[in-house]
Design a protein around this motif. Structure first.
Motif, PDB file in Angstrom:
ATOM      1  N   ARG A 123       0.878  -1.175   0.000  1.00 48.87           N
ATOM      2  CA  ARG A 123       0.000   0.000   0.000  1.00 48.87           C
ATOM      3  C   ARG A 123       0.915   1.223   0.000  1.00 48.87           C
ATOM      4  N   PHE A 124       1.085   1.798  -1.188  1.00 48.28           N
ATOM      5  CA  PHE A 124       2.033   2.889  -1.345  1.00 48.28           C
ATOM      6  C   PHE A 124       1.332   4.238  -1.165  1.00 48.28           C
ATOM      7  N   TYR A 125       1.843   5.026  -0.218  1.00 47.14           N
ATOM      8  CA  TYR A 125       1.311   6.372   0.020  1.00 47.14           C
ATOM      9  C   TYR A 125       2.336   7.378  -0.476  1.00 47.14           C
ATOM     10  N   MET A 126       1.881   8.378  -1.255  1.00 50.72           N
ATOM     11  CA  MET A 126       2.770   9.298  -1.946  1.00 50.72           C
ATOM     12  C   MET A 126       2.522  10.748  -1.571  1.00 50.72           C
ATOM     13  N   ASN A 127       3.615  11.491  -1.387  1.00 53.06           N
ATOM     14  CA  ASN A 127       3.597  12.952  -1.259  1.00 53.06           C
ATOM     15  C   ASN A 127       4.530  13.513  -2.315  1.00 53.06           C
ATOM     16  N   SER A 128       4.036  14.436  -3.138  1.00 52.40           N
ATOM     17  CA  SER A 128       4.875  15.070  -4.151  1.00 52.40           C
ATOM     18  C   SER A 128       4.717  16.580  -4.066  1.00 52.40           C
ATOM     19  N   VAL A 129       5.866  17.295  -4.157  1.00 52.79           N
ATOM     20  CA  VAL A 129       5.851  18.753  -4.076  1.00 52.79           C
ATOM     21  C   VAL A 129       6.765  19.327  -5.150  1.00 52.79           C
ATOM     22  N   PRO A 130       6.562  20.590  -5.527  1.00 59.19           N
ATOM     23  CA  PRO A 130       7.479  21.218  -6.483  1.00 59.19           C
ATOM     24  C   PRO A 130       8.909  21.227  -5.947  1.00 59.19           C
ATOM     25  N   ALA A 131       9.873  21.062  -6.862  1.00 61.70           N
ATOM     26  CA  ALA A 131      11.284  21.019  -6.483  1.00 61.70           C
ATOM     27  C   ALA A 131      12.089  21.888  -7.431  1.00 61.70           C
ATOM     28  N   GLY A 132      12.982  22.699  -6.865  1.00 54.96           N
ATOM     29  CA  GLY A 132      13.795  23.601  -7.669  1.00 54.96           C
ATOM     30  C   GLY A 132      15.104  23.009  -8.132  1.00 54.96           C
ATOM     31  N   HIS A 133      15.522  21.884  -7.541  1.00 57.67           N
ATOM     32  CA  HIS A 133      16.735  21.223  -8.000  1.00 57.67           C
ATOM     33  C   HIS A 133      16.600  19.720  -7.786  1.00 57.67           C
ATOM     34  N   SER A 134      17.502  18.980  -8.381  1.00 61.08           N
ATOM     35  CA  SER A 134      17.444  17.524  -8.351  1.00 61.08           C
ATOM     36  C   SER A 134      18.305  16.967  -7.229  1.00 61.08           C
ATOM     37  N   VAL A 135      17.739  16.010  -6.487  1.00 61.87           N
ATOM     38  CA  VAL A 135      18.455  15.256  -5.461  1.00 61.87           C
ATOM     39  C   VAL A 135      18.340  13.783  -5.857  1.00 61.87           C
ATOM     40  N   PRO A 136      19.407  12.998  -5.742  1.00 62.87           N
ATOM     41  CA  PRO A 136      19.352  11.599  -6.203  1.00 62.87           C
ATOM     42  C   PRO A 136      18.262  10.782  -5.511  1.00 62.87           C
ATOM     43  N   THR A 137      17.637   9.912  -6.286  1.00 64.25           N
ATOM     44  CA  THR A 137      16.651   8.979  -5.749  1.00 64.25           C
ATOM     45  C   THR A 137      17.334   8.060  -4.736  1.00 64.25           C
ATOM     46  N   ARG A 138      16.613   7.766  -3.636  1.00 61.09           N
ATOM     47  CA  ARG A 138      17.224   6.972  -2.560  1.00 61.09           C
ATOM     48  C   ARG A 138      16.167   6.217  -1.781  1.00 61.09           C
ATOM     49  N   LEU A 139      16.479   4.977  -1.443  1.00 64.12           N
ATOM     50  CA  LEU A 139      15.639   4.189  -0.541  1.00 64.12           C
ATOM     51  C   LEU A 139      16.079   4.448   0.895  1.00 64.12           C
ATOM     52  N   ILE A 140      15.103   4.729   1.783  1.00 67.81           N
ATOM     53  CA  ILE A 140      15.367   4.873   3.216  1.00 67.81           C
ATOM     54  C   ILE A 140      14.582   3.781   3.923  1.00 67.81           C
ATOM     55  N   THR A 141      15.283   2.786   4.447  1.00 66.53           N
ATOM     56  CA  THR A 141      14.600   1.697   5.138  1.00 66.53           C
ATOM     57  C   THR A 141      14.149   2.155   6.520  1.00 66.53           C
ATOM     58  N   ARG A 142      13.282   1.360   7.108  1.00 75.45           N
ATOM     59  CA  ARG A 142      12.810   1.668   8.455  1.00 75.45           C
ATOM     60  C   ARG A 142      13.976   1.753   9.436  1.00 75.45           C
ATOM     61  N   ALA A 143      14.950   0.866   9.269  1.00 74.01           N
ATOM     62  CA  ALA A 143      16.106   0.852  10.167  1.00 74.01           C
ATOM     63  C   ALA A 143      16.986   2.083   9.999  1.00 74.01           C
ATOM     64  N   GLU A 144      16.939   2.724   8.835  1.00 73.32           N
ATOM     65  CA  GLU A 144      17.773   3.904   8.576  1.00 73.32           C
ATOM     66  C   GLU A 144      17.119   5.202   9.032  1.00 73.32           C
ATOM     67  N   SER A 145      15.849   5.170   9.390  1.00 74.84           N
ATOM     68  CA  SER A 145      15.178   6.388   9.837  1.00 74.84           C
ATOM     69  C   SER A 145      15.739   6.832  11.185  1.00 74.84           C
ATOM     70  N   LYS A 146      15.602   8.113  11.483  1.00 78.92           N
ATOM     71  CA  LYS A 146      16.060   8.651  12.772  1.00 78.92           C
ATOM     72  C   LYS A 146      14.866   8.733  13.709  1.00 78.92           C
ATOM     73  N   ILE A 147      14.957   8.053  14.852  1.00 78.38           N
ATOM     74  CA  ILE A 147      13.840   7.956  15.785  1.00 78.38           C
ATOM     75  C   ILE A 147      13.978   8.990  16.892  1.00 78.38           C
ATOM     76  N   LEU A 148      12.912   9.718  17.153  1.00 81.88           N
ATOM     77  CA  LEU A 148      12.827  10.633  18.285  1.00 81.88           C
ATOM     78  C   LEU A 148      11.710  10.150  19.206  1.00 81.88           C
ATOM     79  N   GLU A 149      12.010  10.012  20.489  1.00 81.22           N
ATOM     80  CA  GLU A 149      10.992   9.656  21.476  1.00 81.22           C
ATOM     81  C   GLU A 149      10.489  10.943  22.116  1.00 81.22           C
ATOM     82  N   MET A 150       9.177  11.112  22.109  1.00 80.33           N
ATOM     83  CA  MET A 150       8.602  12.380  22.536  1.00 80.33           C
ATOM     84  C   MET A 150       7.387  12.139  23.417  1.00 80.33           C
ATOM     85  N   GLY A 151       6.999  13.174  24.179  1.00 81.57           N
ATOM     86  CA  GLY A 151       5.744  13.135  24.906  1.00 81.57           C
ATOM     87  C   GLY A 151       5.840  12.568  26.310  1.00 81.57           C
ATOM     88  N   ASP A 152       4.659  12.432  26.915  1.00 84.07           N
ATOM     89  CA  ASP A 152       4.531  12.063  28.324  1.00 84.07           C
ATOM     90  C   ASP A 152       3.411  11.037  28.462  1.00 84.07           C
TER      91      ASP A 152
END
Length: 276
Positions: A123-152
């Motif tokens: 189930r692929f969810y997509m967000n696309s926005v205008p871009a003024g320059h090109s950045v290389p296509t890249r896969l970011i796995t779940r393990a590569e994401s940066k996790i922040l723990e927040m809240g109470d």
């Protein structure tokens, strides 16, 4: 390609429930065997959903965005919220497990999306926005994401925020994208509510059961409204609106942002006692 024109803060007083949903929500994005897009006039973000089943699905034509190809002046993030699958960009194939994200940079030509198992489709969810320059296509796995723990936990807003498309993880031109999960026993997805006048945001709520809903609050701090959101629904949050929600059961959400900057902390908190 549906359209969402939105409205200003002085217009929501005259809107009934149906009108609020028509302007600030996108429903039925995830249909088996189909790609669905909605072009929003909130910083021209496009949100989309694709559920490839027996056959792969593809896109790349730019007719709906006024260019020869879709990515002539756009970038995109694609999060997999379902079973394992793959995305092929200009002949290069990327395998995506659940909660992996693919960033596609400006200049791509063709995109194909497929599932490894039609009975457990991606189930692929997509967000696309205008871009003024090109950045290389890249896969970011779940393990590569940066996790922040927040809240109470005592205030029912303990949560885990995973940054994927972000300057600290994977750069883009203007798109930010990540996934947040409230902790077990917590219901609020952000607290305190806040405004970020220089960026809009889109929320895709997922992993809800059929009987559960998220109560999403929007509007100016002194003039709030609410939207009742089901699994797979997307809420569009303009820069002038607060955004916070509480679920009747477990859920997660994909957040996508664009605007003047990529400073995640460029926000103006709103005290709970100021809400009306």
């Amino acid at each position: 390609m549906e359209q969402r024109y939105g409205a200003g803060p002085d217009q929501i007083d005259g809107m009934n429930t149906t009108q609020l949903r028509e302007n600030f929500m996108v429903e039925r994005l995830f249909v088996s065997g189909q790609i669905s897009f909605a072009y929003t006039h909130f910083d021209r973000m496009i949100v989309g959903g694709a559920v490839p089943a027996e056959k792969a699905l593809g896109f790349g034509d730019g007719k709906d965005v006024g260019t020869n190809l879709f990515f002539d002046a756009r970038e995109m993030g694609i999060a997999n919220l379902g079973g394992t699958g793959w995305i092929e960009v200009d002949g290069t194939r990327y395998a995506l497990a659940n909660r992996d994200v693919l960033y596609i940079g400006r200049g791509a030509e063709t995109v194909s999306l497929g599932s490894d198992d039609a009975k457990k489709p991606a189930r692929f969810y997509m967000n696309s926005v205008p871009a003024g320059h090109s950045v290389p296509t890249r896969l970011i796995t779940r393990a590569e994401s940066k996790i922040l723990e927040m809240g109470d936990a005592e205030k029912s807003n303990r949560r885990s925020l995973a940054m994927y498309i972000h300057p600290e993880v994977a750069p883009s031109c203007l798109l930010l994208m990540g996934i947040t999960d409230p902790a077990k026993g917590s219901v609020w997805n952000t607290m305190p509510p806040h405004l970020h006048e220089r960026r809009m945001e889109a929320y895709c709520y997922f992993d809800l059961s059929d009987e559960d809903r998220v109560m999403h609050f929007m509007g100016r701090p002194d003039n709030t409204r609410h939207l009742v959101v089901a699994n797979g629904d997307v809420v569009l949050s303009p820069a002038w609106s607060i955004h916070m929600g509480a679920g009747t059961g477990p859920y997660g959400f994909v957040w996508g942002m664009t605007g003047e900057n990529q400073e995640y902390t460029d926000v103006s908190p709103v005290a709970i006692k100021e809400l009306r």
